[in-house]
Design an enzyme around this catalytic site. Structure first.
Site, PDB file in Angstrom:
ATOM      1  CB  SER A   1      -2.903  -0.276  -3.315  1.00 43.46           C
ATOM      2  OG  SER A   1      -3.605   0.131  -2.242  1.00 43.46           O
TER       3      SER A   1
ATOM      4  CD  GLU B   1      -4.322   6.691   2.197  1.00 43.84           C
ATOM      5  OE1 GLU B   1      -4.719   5.694   1.477  1.00 43.84           O
ATOM      6  OE2 GLU B   1      -3.613   6.835   2.916  1.00 43.84           O
TER       7      GLU B   1
ATOM      8  CG  HIS C   1      -1.678   1.182   1.471  1.00 49.53           C
ATOM      9  ND1 HIS C   1      -2.852   1.488   0.815  1.00 49.53           N
ATOM     10  CD2 HIS C   1      -1.318   2.598   2.191  1.00 49.53           C
ATOM     11  CE1 HIS C   1      -3.144   2.722   1.164  1.00 49.53           C
ATOM     12  NE2 HIS C   1      -2.534   3.211   1.864  1.00 49.53           N
TER      13      HIS C   1
ATOM     14  CG  HIS D   1       0.742   6.436  -0.097  1.00 50.12           C
ATOM     15  ND1 HIS D   1      -0.069   7.480  -0.167  1.00 50.12           N
ATOM     16  CD2 HIS D   1       0.119   5.510   0.768  1.00 50.12           C
ATOM     17  CE1 HIS D   1      -1.359   7.176   1.081  1.00 50.12           C
ATOM     18  NE2 HIS D   1      -0.766   6.104   1.335  1.00 50.12           N
TER      19      HIS D   1
HETATM   20 FE   LIG Z   1      -2.396   5.363   2.743  1.00 56.51          FE
END
Ligand SMILES: [Fe+2]
Length: 248
Positions: free
Chosen positions: A188, A169, A123, A128
């Protein structure tokens, strides 16, 4: 960029013991990447895809955080800094404000490829870190951290958390007449990304006021997300949020 040593976050810093990853773990990484790449190649925004190349992620091996940081640092000053796990707010924001992205080193097991309750290295890095090579996004994220680091009021932090959620996010962007994704939770996760592509969720034009008024739901597929036109928009939004919520 600050060169001050970390205070709140110092006890959470760890080393990534890269040599300790097992062949099975590298195999889980490879499987995760193999599953995500087709959708991500087709639906991630161009800044994410450029960042992915810049940080030189390997499809078949877990990422070495030192090597990744060496690729990003000359461009935007960011690093992917290994931490022991979930960080409390003050430590998390302190790290963001000094351009260190708190990055977990553990990896989900083969039995839970799609769902994990807490962020893992897939993740964090696959989701990111590629965006941190982009100058405007990188500046936005640093500024976001520096604002939140000054806030003590939990209600204000909760509202600022909505801005993080609907950008970092679950952020979407319009490019070439299509909706593309840049938020880590969409990048993700196959389910979340499919939910966006198949129009399972409502997509609204990004507006800071609406974002701040939209509570976060962490335990279900997203029902409403926000699409920006360019990354300048979120940079401006974070400055506006500062004036609105965190006046001097
Ligand atoms: Fe995150």
């Amino acid at each position: 960029m600050s060169s001050e040593p970390l205070v709140a976050a110092s006890s959470y810093l760890v080393e990534q013991k890269y040599q300790d990853y097992t062949p099975e773990q590298h195999g889980v990484w490879a499987e995760l990447v193999r599953r995500r790449r087709p959708q991500v190649d087709a639906h991630a925004c161009r800044e994410y895809l450029e960042g992915y190349k810049i940080i030189d992620l390997q499809d078949d091996r877990l990422p070495n955080l030192c090597a990744i940081s060496e690729k990003i640092r000359p461009r935007t000053g960011w690093s992917a800094t290994p931490v022991s796990g979930f960080l409390p707010g003050d430590a998390f924001f302190e790290m963001l404000s000094t351009r260190m992205f708190p990055t977990t080193t553990w990896l989900r097991s083969h039995d839970s490829l799609e769902y994990i309750p807490e962020p893992d290295i897939f993740h964090d890095v696959f989701g990111h870190v590629p965006m941190h090579a982009h100058r405007v996004f990188a500046d936005f994220l640093q500024h976001y951290g520096s604002i939140c680091a000054r806030v003590k009021n939990p209600d204000v932090l909760e509202r600022l958390g909505r801005l993080f959620w609907y950008t970092v996010e679950f952020g979407l962007i319009r490019q070439d007449g299509k909706i593309k994704v840049y938020g880590s939770g969409v990048i993700s996760s196959h389910k979340e990304c499919t939910n966006v592509i198949d129009e399972g969720c409502e997509i609204r034009d990004f507006s800071l006021e609406e974002v701040l008024a939209t509570p976060v739901k962490v335990d279900e597929l997203q029902k409403r997300l926000f699409a920006i036109e360019s990354f300048d928009q979120i940079y401006e939004a974070v400055q506006k949020a500062e004036k609105l919520l965190v006046p001097d």
